[in-house]
Design a protein around this motif. Structure first.
Motif, PDB file in Angstrom:
ATOM      1  N   LYS A  59      -7.959   0.676 -18.088  1.00 54.35           N
ATOM      2  CA  LYS A  59      -9.196   0.757 -17.309  1.00 54.35           C
ATOM      3  C   LYS A  59      -9.463  -0.631 -16.748  1.00 54.35           C
ATOM      4  N   LEU A  60      -9.568  -0.727 -15.432  1.00 55.76           N
ATOM      5  CA  LEU A  60      -9.785  -2.010 -14.785  1.00 55.76           C
ATOM      6  C   LEU A  60     -11.276  -2.240 -14.545  1.00 55.76           C
ATOM      7  N   ASN A  61     -11.641  -3.475 -14.229  1.00 56.94           N
ATOM      8  CA  ASN A  61     -13.049  -3.862 -14.084  1.00 56.94           C
ATOM      9  C   ASN A  61     -13.791  -3.109 -12.994  1.00 56.94           C
ATOM     10  N   ASP A  62     -13.122  -2.770 -11.908  1.00 59.29           N
ATOM     11  CA  ASP A  62     -13.799  -2.118 -10.786  1.00 59.29           C
ATOM     12  C   ASP A  62     -13.811  -0.592 -10.929  1.00 59.29           C
ATOM     13  N   LYS A  63     -13.723  -0.099 -12.146  1.00 55.61           N
ATOM     14  CA  LYS A  63     -13.729   1.327 -12.480  1.00 55.61           C
ATOM     15  C   LYS A  63     -12.495   2.066 -11.972  1.00 55.61           C
ATOM     16  N   SER A  64     -11.464   1.335 -11.660  1.00 57.36           N
ATOM     17  CA  SER A  64     -10.198   1.966 -11.315  1.00 57.36           C
ATOM     18  C   SER A  64      -9.340   2.043 -12.574  1.00 57.36           C
ATOM     19  N   GLU A  65      -8.270   2.798 -12.485  1.00 55.37           N
ATOM     20  CA  GLU A  65      -7.445   3.049 -13.659  1.00 55.37           C
ATOM     21  C   GLU A  65      -5.970   2.936 -13.282  1.00 55.37           C
ATOM     22  N   TYR A  66      -5.175   2.390 -14.183  1.00 58.65           N
ATOM     23  CA  TYR A  66      -3.733   2.245 -13.984  1.00 58.65           C
ATOM     24  C   TYR A  66      -3.039   2.858 -15.193  1.00 58.65           C
ATOM     25  N   PHE A  93      -2.035   4.816  -9.985  1.00 60.60           N
ATOM     26  CA  PHE A  93      -3.188   3.949  -9.787  1.00 60.60           C
ATOM     27  C   PHE A  93      -4.295   4.811  -9.202  1.00 60.60           C
ATOM     28  N   ILE A  94      -5.409   4.904  -9.908  1.00 64.75           N
ATOM     29  CA  ILE A  94      -6.567   5.692  -9.456  1.00 64.75           C
ATOM     30  C   ILE A  94      -7.677   4.702  -9.149  1.00 64.75           C
ATOM     31  N   ASP A  95      -8.075   4.640  -7.869  1.00 65.53           N
ATOM     32  CA  ASP A  95      -9.105   3.664  -7.495  1.00 65.53           C
ATOM     33  C   ASP A  95     -10.496   4.191  -7.831  1.00 65.53           C
ATOM     34  N   SER A  96     -11.515   3.412  -7.536  1.00 60.98           N
ATOM     35  CA  SER A  96     -12.894   3.765  -7.897  1.00 60.98           C
ATOM     36  C   SER A  96     -13.397   4.999  -7.146  1.00 60.98           C
ATOM     37  N   ASN A  97     -12.732   5.389  -6.049  1.00 63.67           N
ATOM     38  CA  ASN A  97     -13.101   6.604  -5.303  1.00 63.67           C
ATOM     39  C   ASN A  97     -12.238   7.799  -5.694  1.00 63.67           C
ATOM     40  N   TYR A 115      -0.887  -6.827 -16.231  1.00 66.36           N
ATOM     41  CA  TYR A 115      -0.586  -5.475 -15.758  1.00 66.36           C
ATOM     42  C   TYR A 115       0.205  -5.434 -14.455  1.00 66.36           C
ATOM     43  N   ASP A 116       0.738  -6.559 -14.000  1.00 68.00           N
ATOM     44  CA  ASP A 116       1.596  -6.556 -12.820  1.00 68.00           C
ATOM     45  C   ASP A 116       2.910  -5.887 -13.190  1.00 68.00           C
ATOM     46  N   THR A 117       3.490  -5.153 -12.220  1.00 65.74           N
ATOM     47  CA  THR A 117       4.698  -4.395 -12.500  1.00 65.74           C
ATOM     48  C   THR A 117       5.680  -4.534 -11.349  1.00 65.74           C
ATOM     49  N   SER A 118       6.943  -4.766 -11.677  1.00 72.10           N
ATOM     50  CA  SER A 118       8.021  -4.804 -10.690  1.00 72.10           C
ATOM     51  C   SER A 118       8.862  -3.548 -10.871  1.00 72.10           C
ATOM     52  N   PHE A 119       8.913  -2.719  -9.839  1.00 74.08           N
ATOM     53  CA  PHE A 119       9.689  -1.486  -9.856  1.00 74.08           C
ATOM     54  C   PHE A 119      11.003  -1.722  -9.121  1.00 74.08           C
ATOM     55  N   ARG A 120      12.099  -1.130  -9.630  1.00 76.20           N
ATOM     56  CA  ARG A 120      13.409  -1.318  -9.030  1.00 76.20           C
ATOM     57  C   ARG A 120      14.170  -0.006  -8.981  1.00 76.20           C
ATOM     58  N   GLU A 121      14.929   0.178  -7.922  1.00 78.26           N
ATOM     59  CA  GLU A 121      15.850   1.283  -7.677  1.00 78.26           C
ATOM     60  C   GLU A 121      15.150   2.636  -7.523  1.00 78.26           C
ATOM     61  N   ASN A 122      15.427   3.272  -6.388  1.00 76.09           N
ATOM     62  CA  ASN A 122      14.905   4.598  -6.064  1.00 76.09           C
ATOM     63  C   ASN A 122      13.383   4.669  -6.204  1.00 76.09           C
ATOM     64  N   VAL A 123      12.720   3.722  -5.578  1.00 79.44           N
ATOM     65  CA  VAL A 123      11.264   3.658  -5.651  1.00 79.44           C
ATOM     66  C   VAL A 123      10.670   4.646  -4.650  1.00 79.44           C
ATOM     67  N   LYS A 124       9.689   5.409  -5.103  1.00 84.14           N
ATOM     68  CA  LYS A 124       8.977   6.349  -4.230  1.00 84.14           C
ATOM     69  C   LYS A 124       7.480   6.168  -4.461  1.00 84.14           C
ATOM     70  N   LEU A 141      -1.648  -6.219  -9.490  1.00 86.89           N
ATOM     71  CA  LEU A 141      -3.062  -5.892  -9.719  1.00 86.89           C
ATOM     72  C   LEU A 141      -3.918  -7.150  -9.721  1.00 86.89           C
ATOM     73  N   SER A 142      -3.329  -8.277 -10.075  1.00 85.79           N
ATOM     74  CA  SER A 142      -4.079  -9.533 -10.062  1.00 85.79           C
ATOM     75  C   SER A 142      -4.430  -9.957  -8.635  1.00 85.79           C
ATOM     76  N   LYS A 143      -3.629  -9.526  -7.641  1.00 87.00           N
ATOM     77  CA  LYS A 143      -3.894  -9.838  -6.235  1.00 87.00           C
ATOM     78  C   LYS A 143      -4.349  -8.616  -5.443  1.00 87.00           C
ATOM     79  N   ASN A 144      -4.454  -7.465  -6.107  1.00 79.54           N
ATOM     80  CA  ASN A 144      -4.869  -6.202  -5.475  1.00 79.54           C
ATOM     81  C   ASN A 144      -3.989  -5.805  -4.304  1.00 79.54           C
TER      82      ASN A 144
END
Length: 191
Positions: A59-66, A93-97, A115-124, A141-144
């Protein structure tokens, strides 16, 4: 001569003991083969910290969820930060809306402190009726923002766009599309 034979036998015993110690009792360094950053593909080789079906709900500060989950994960430490290497990954990632952005990939590296994440190979990436495909994606997420690169292809209701890089702002939902070399052009087609 007797002393020479005794020293020789003592030396042989030490060599044999060292060989058995190394073969049966010596533990390998945990970081060997665990983090393959130079290839941008994490490998899950160490069987000590392997977890099946791992899931983080944040649960992130702006009421969004990861929410991020994987079929197979390994928890490692890098510079005293817990890093989770993942295989067969799904992140939401579910934003505040309550707008939902979903990312799937073969591999990911998740930083459990920021909570930053690097995704690799066959990213969709899926967002409403918009799809983006690539080989690499960095969720900051630190830079939105989300940085999508390495053969990025956007596909939506209006058509298709191919570019080197796409940057999505998680707050405004604006996307910036550009090429690595300014001489190259972004290609696209309409439906």
């Amino acid at each position: 001569m007797k002393r020479f034979i005794q020293l020789f036998l003592f030396f042989i015993i030490i060599l044999i003991a060292a060989f058995f110690y190394k073969k049966y009792f010596f533990k390998k360094d945990i970081s060997d083969g665990v983090n393959n950053i130079s290839n941008n593909i994490p490998s899950i080789d160490n069987k000590n910290n392997v977890i099946k079906n791992l899931k983080y709900e944040i649960k992130l500060n702006d009421k969004s969820e990861y929410i991020i989950s994987s079929e197979l994960s390994e928890i490692t430490n890098k510079d005293n930060i817990e890093i989770v290497l993942m295989k067969k990954v799904k992140a939401t990632f579910i934003d505040s809306n309550n707008a939902i952005l979903t990312v799937t990939s073969d591999y990911a590296e998740f930083n459990s402190s920021v909570y930053d994440t690097s995704f690799r190979e066959n990213v969709k990436v899926t967002y409403l009726n918009h799809f983006i495909y690539s080989e690499k994606l960095d969720l900051n997420l630190s830079k939105n923002n989300v940085i999508i690169y390495d053969n990025a292809i956007y596909q939506g209701d209006q058509g298709k766009i191919k570019a080197d890089n796409m940057v999505l702002d998680l707050i405004t939902k604006n996307i910036e599309i550009f090429m690595d070399n300014s001489k190259n052009k972004i290609t696209g087609s309409t439906n």
